[in-house]
Design a protein around this motif. Structure first.
Motif, mmCIF file in Angstrom:
data_model
loop_
_atom_site.group_PDB
_atom_site.id
_atom_site.type_symbol
_atom_site.label_atom_id
_atom_site.label_comp_id
_atom_site.label_asym_id
_atom_site.label_seq_id
_atom_site.Cartn_x
_atom_site.Cartn_y
_atom_site.Cartn_z
ATOM 1 N N CYS A 101 -14.133 2.056 -10.171
ATOM 2 C CA CYS A 101 -13.194 0.926 -10.225
ATOM 3 C C CYS A 101 -13.803 -0.371 -9.698
ATOM 4 O O CYS A 101 -13.188 -1.427 -9.796
ATOM 5 C CB CYS A 101 -11.918 1.254 -9.457
ATOM 6 S SG CYS A 101 -12.110 1.377 -7.665
ATOM 7 N N THR A 107 -14.540 -1.121 -6.509
ATOM 8 C CA THR A 107 -14.019 -1.482 -5.191
ATOM 9 C C THR A 107 -15.012 -1.142 -4.096
ATOM 10 O O THR A 107 -15.696 -0.127 -4.158
ATOM 11 C CB THR A 107 -12.699 -0.727 -4.919
ATOM 12 O OG1 THR A 107 -11.753 -1.106 -5.903
ATOM 13 C CG2 THR A 107 -12.142 -1.040 -3.546
ATOM 14 N N HIS A 117 -9.477 6.845 -0.703
ATOM 15 C CA HIS A 117 -9.774 5.973 -1.844
ATOM 16 C C HIS A 117 -9.274 6.594 -3.148
ATOM 17 O O HIS A 117 -8.773 5.883 -4.016
ATOM 18 C CB HIS A 117 -11.273 5.676 -1.961
ATOM 19 C CG HIS A 117 -11.563 4.808 -3.138
ATOM 20 N ND1 HIS A 117 -11.268 3.468 -3.149
ATOM 21 C CD2 HIS A 117 -12.050 5.099 -4.370
ATOM 22 C CE1 HIS A 117 -11.578 2.960 -4.333
ATOM 23 N NE2 HIS A 117 -12.059 3.938 -5.094
ATOM 24 N N ARG A 118 -9.379 7.899 -3.277
ATOM 25 C CA ARG A 118 -8.908 8.577 -4.495
ATOM 26 C C ARG A 118 -7.432 8.257 -4.743
ATOM 27 O O ARG A 118 -7.015 8.060 -5.887
ATOM 28 C CB ARG A 118 -9.108 10.084 -4.370
ATOM 29 C CG ARG A 118 -8.818 10.830 -5.649
ATOM 30 C CD ARG A 118 -9.079 12.323 -5.506
ATOM 31 N NE ARG A 118 -10.491 12.570 -5.227
ATOM 32 C CZ ARG A 118 -10.944 13.230 -4.167
ATOM 33 N NH1 ARG A 118 -10.105 13.723 -3.281
ATOM 34 N NH2 ARG A 118 -12.224 13.411 -3.987
ATOM 35 N N ASP A 119 -6.642 8.143 -3.691
ATOM 36 C CA ASP A 119 -5.217 7.847 -3.826
ATOM 37 C C ASP A 119 -4.943 6.433 -4.326
ATOM 38 O O ASP A 119 -3.918 6.180 -4.947
ATOM 39 C CB ASP A 119 -4.488 8.049 -2.501
ATOM 40 C CG ASP A 119 -4.448 9.514 -2.076
ATOM 41 O OD1 ASP A 119 -4.646 10.392 -2.941
ATOM 42 O OD2 ASP A 119 -4.214 9.756 -0.877
ATOM 43 N N ARG A 120 -5.846 5.506 -4.076
ATOM 44 C CA ARG A 120 -5.592 4.120 -4.484
ATOM 45 C C ARG A 120 -6.556 3.599 -5.540
ATOM 46 O O ARG A 120 -6.482 2.439 -5.948
ATOM 47 C CB ARG A 120 -5.569 3.208 -3.269
ATOM 48 C CG ARG A 120 -6.824 3.159 -2.456
ATOM 49 C CD ARG A 120 -6.651 2.215 -1.249
ATOM 50 N NE ARG A 120 -7.697 2.440 -0.296
ATOM 51 C CZ ARG A 120 -7.586 3.146 0.816
ATOM 52 N NH1 ARG A 120 -6.427 3.691 1.129
ATOM 53 N NH2 ARG A 120 -8.591 3.312 1.626
ATOM 54 N N CYS A 121 -7.463 4.441 -6.024
ATOM 55 C CA CYS A 121 -8.439 4.038 -7.042
ATOM 56 C C CYS A 121 -7.711 3.742 -8.356
ATOM 57 O O CYS A 121 -6.847 4.491 -8.780
ATOM 58 C CB CYS A 121 -9.479 5.129 -7.241
ATOM 59 S SG CYS A 121 -10.793 4.657 -8.381
ATOM 60 N N THR A 122 -8.100 2.674 -9.009
ATOM 61 C CA THR A 122 -7.464 2.284 -10.273
ATOM 62 C C THR A 122 -8.150 2.882 -11.492
ATOM 63 O O THR A 122 -7.665 2.713 -12.606
ATOM 64 C CB THR A 122 -7.448 0.743 -10.409
ATOM 65 O OG1 THR A 122 -8.801 0.263 -10.352
ATOM 66 C CG2 THR A 122 -6.636 0.115 -9.292
ATOM 67 N N ALA A 123 -9.246 3.597 -11.308
ATOM 68 C CA ALA A 123 -9.950 4.211 -12.435
ATOM 69 C C ALA A 123 -9.131 5.362 -13.016
ATOM 70 O O ALA A 123 -8.519 6.128 -12.285
ATOM 71 C CB ALA A 123 -11.322 4.714 -11.990
ATOM 72 N N GLN A 124 -9.141 5.504 -14.304
ATOM 73 C CA GLN A 124 -8.317 6.511 -14.978
ATOM 74 C C GLN A 124 -8.737 7.947 -14.651
ATOM 75 O O GLN A 124 -7.903 8.840 -14.702
ATOM 76 C CB GLN A 124 -8.393 6.307 -16.499
ATOM 77 C CG GLN A 124 -7.693 5.056 -16.957
ATOM 78 C CD GLN A 124 -6.207 5.058 -16.615
ATOM 79 O OE1 GLN A 124 -5.522 6.046 -16.810
ATOM 80 N NE2 GLN A 124 -5.710 3.952 -16.104
ATOM 81 N N HIS A 166 -9.172 9.376 -11.944
ATOM 82 C CA HIS A 166 -8.426 9.904 -10.801
ATOM 83 C C HIS A 166 -6.952 10.122 -11.144
ATOM 84 O O HIS A 166 -6.237 10.749 -10.386
ATOM 85 C CB HIS A 166 -8.501 8.936 -9.613
ATOM 86 C CG HIS A 166 -9.871 8.846 -9.047
ATOM 87 N ND1 HIS A 166 -10.590 9.925 -8.594
ATOM 88 C CD2 HIS A 166 -10.673 7.771 -8.846
ATOM 89 C CE1 HIS A 166 -11.755 9.539 -8.142
ATOM 90 N NE2 HIS A 166 -11.830 8.238 -8.280
ATOM 91 N N ARG A 167 -6.496 9.623 -12.235
ATOM 92 C CA ARG A 167 -5.067 9.666 -12.576
ATOM 93 C C ARG A 167 -4.680 10.903 -13.364
ATOM 94 O O ARG A 167 -3.525 11.075 -13.690
ATOM 95 C CB ARG A 167 -4.677 8.423 -13.368
ATOM 96 C CG ARG A 167 -4.987 7.126 -12.660
ATOM 97 C CD ARG A 167 -4.111 6.956 -11.467
ATOM 98 N NE ARG A 167 -4.489 5.738 -10.755
ATOM 99 C CZ ARG A 167 -4.205 5.524 -9.500
ATOM 100 N NH1 ARG A 167 -3.564 6.422 -8.803
ATOM 101 N NH2 ARG A 167 -4.573 4.424 -8.907
#
Length: 76
Positions: free
Chosen positions: A41, A43, A65-72, A74-75
């Protein structure tokens, strides 16, 4: 043929510099510091400075960071 490896994140830790100054104590001339760079992402988290802060940061940053990462990635 070798498999291609991708660097997704980088945890950078500088252990600082100093010397022992008595019974179990340590005097830093350059305190420890750490930062986390997510290449997914873009960051950068940190830097944090000081021995206690670095210990906490290293222990928690990957999951935090995994909880707030904007990269797909992690979603899913």
């Amino acid at each position: 043929m070798t498999a291609r490896q991708v660097l997704n994140a980088q945890l950078v830790v500088d252990c600082g510099e100093g010397r022992a100054s008595g019974r179990g104590s340590f005097t830093y001339t350059r305190p420890p510091r750490a930062r986390y760079d997510c290449h997914r992402c873009g960051t950068r988290e940190g830097p944090v400075t000081g021995p206690d802060a670095v210990i906490r940061f290293v222990a928690e940053i990957r999951s935090a960071h995994r909880d707030r990462c904007t990269a797909q990635e992690h979603r899913t």
